[in-house]
Scaffold this active site. Structure first.
Site, PDB file in Angstrom:
ATOM      1  CG  HIS A   1       3.535  -7.681  -7.830  1.00  0.00           C
ATOM      2  ND1 HIS A   1       3.353  -6.643  -8.714  1.00  0.00           N
ATOM      3  CD2 HIS A   1       4.213  -7.154  -6.784  1.00  0.00           C
ATOM      4  CE1 HIS A   1       3.893  -5.539  -8.225  1.00  0.00           C
ATOM      5  NE2 HIS A   1       4.420  -5.814  -7.051  1.00  0.00           N
TER       6      HIS A   1
ATOM      7  CG  ASP B   1       1.889  -3.294 -11.387  1.00  0.00           C
ATOM      8  OD1 ASP B   1       2.545  -4.317 -11.123  1.00  0.00           O
ATOM      9  OD2 ASP B   1       1.581  -2.954 -12.538  1.00  0.00           O
TER      10      ASP B   1
END
Length: 461
Positions: A432, A436
């Site tokens: 992350h 995304d």
């Protein structure tokens, strides 16, 4: 190596650029045993792959400095070899004569029969020799350079050459039947084995083509009595398991994992594979698996979303140009990730051949450090053992890992009507820091579109 009198020190070599140490897994030679140049003296385990350290001279094994299971830094002494012709060599030869006779006279142990050193393979290739025709006199029936040279000197036997492949084929099939190995499905039948008659119904069992080839080593178990009538079991942590633990801990602690999943209709994929697999097997000699189609779908999706082919570098994100797909291959006691280099330059048939090649190398214990390095994106076929949903851990330092789950027939609503379709889940774990939800959602959708886009007109070449 350094020499002291007739004794030569053997140091841990630099097996790879980033390697700083290796673990002694097994000594193949004992003190006093004769050693030929290029003959492996021990097996070592690194963070990437098992390797062998060969002798650089003829002589006799002297003192073993590093014990099995110990971690040795590059450059440290692991053993000493007595050069052939010295006083120490004559003493060692005298002390070893009886054990060697026992070892060479024992033909029951063939555990090392299919393990060939680079020197043996090179020599056999130069003279066009089938190593299945050579009798091994080394440990566990292993073939040495002396065995190959002796075979060359004797000129071989036409009858022996003809019978050896057949015997090897029979033994391979017996081994597959007895081992339950995850690589068992990848052995191609020899040309002499006829195809089943037309009309014969053969059950279509889905598998990835990447399977175990031998039963895992039984771990050493110690039992401790706690005094209350109950016992606890202690299993030794192997160097490979320790390396896996270290890599997994690093991945989880440094990479903020996120996870997403999408469902894919692979009905057309099942149809095209069933239509082409028999002809492909006859033509190429390898299995056409679902994994080859999946890799092609993933490669084409990465081309559209190259950020998936990247890794985190603290102050920047590095996007790799080459798409090198790592294949997560699990056994009962370890997980390895051999790499298909430049997968974006291969068609479906080429990917199928690469899968078979990696399976063969793993089956024969011939994976090299280069086979396990350079991966930029990992694909895991957990569906090969029936999984329908999983949360994979990212192969550090890559940005993502994709798993292909088991194909299951389900009722699906299409145009307000219910139809039975072949469905599968695609699960994606992502870093992350780099990726995304939006970009990964689009990437998964592209992989889905690519898989559902396969049809009976799809070309393999």
């Amino acid at each position: 190596m350094s020499s002291k009198g007739n004794m030569t020190d053997v140091a841990m070599p630099q097996l790879a650029e980033s390697l700083v140490s290796a673990t002694i897994a097994k000594w193949l030679k004992k003190p006093g045993e004769k050693i030929e140049q290029y003959e492996p003296i021990c097996e070592v385990i690194t963070d990437k792959v098992n390797a062998e350290i060969p002798s650089t001279l003829d002589g006799f094994m002297g003192e073993i400095v590093a014990e099995e299971g110990s971690s040795v830094a590059v450059g440290e002494i692991i053993c000493r070899i007595s050069a052939a012709g010295g006083a120490e060599a004559e003493t060692a030869a005298a002390s070893k004569s009886e054990p060697v006779t026992v070892q060479q006279s024992s033909t029951a142990d063939a555990s090392m029969r299919s393990r060939f050193s680079p020197a043996v393979q090179t020599l056999a290739a130069e003279h066009g020799i089938d190593l299945n025709s050579v009798t091994g006199t080394g440990m566990g029936g292993r073939i040495t350079r002396k065995d190959v040279l002796s075979y060359i000197g004797n000129g071989g036997s036409a009858k022996r050459d003809a019978e050896a492949p057949a015997a090897s084929t029979v033994s391979n099939h017996k081994a597959e039947a007895n081992t339950g190995s995850p690589f068992a499905g990848m052995v191609s039948p020899p040309p002499s084995v006829p195809s089943p008659p037309l009309g014969t119904v053969i059950p279509d069992v889905r598998h990835s083509g990447l399977h175990l080839t031998e039963m895992p080593k039984i771990p050493q178990i110690e039992v401790e009595d706690t005094g209350n009538g109950r016992s606890e079991y202690f299993v030794d942590v192997t160097p490979i398991r320790n390396t896996i633990a270290k890599n997994m801990r690093q991945s989880i602690s440094e990479i903020p994992h996120a996870w997403t999943m999408i469902e894919v209709d692979v009905t057309n994929l099942v149809l095209i594979r069933n239509k082409l697999k028999d002809e492909f097997k006859r033509k190429e000699g390898v299995n056409l698996t679902y994994l080859a189609f999946l890799l092609k779908a993933v490669v084409n999706a990465i081309k559209d979303y190259p950020i998936m082919n990247s890794f985190w570098a603290v102050d920047k994100i590095v996007v790799k140009r080459d798409i090198n797909l790592s294949l997560a291959v699990g056994t009962e006691d370890s997980v390895i990730t051999p790499v298909i280099k430049r997968a974006d330059q291969k068609n479906i048939a080429g990917l199928a051949r690469e899968i078979d090649e990696l399976a063969r190398k793993t089956r024969e214990g011939k994976l090299t450090l280069d086979d396990l390095q350079g991966g930029t994106f990992t694909v895991n076929n957990t569906g090969s053992f029936g999984s329908i949903l999983s949360y994979p851990i990212i192969n550090y330092p890559q940005a993502a890992i994709l798993t292909f789950e088991s194909i299951v027939k389900k009722p699906v609503v299409i145009n307000d009507m219910i139809a039975v379709r072949s469905m599968a889940n695609l699960c994606l774990s992502l870093d992350h820091r780099i990726l995304d939800g939006v970009i990964c959602g689009r990437f998964l959708q592209r992989v889905k579109d690519n898989l559902e886009g396969f049809s009976l007109e799809t070309k393999l070449y």
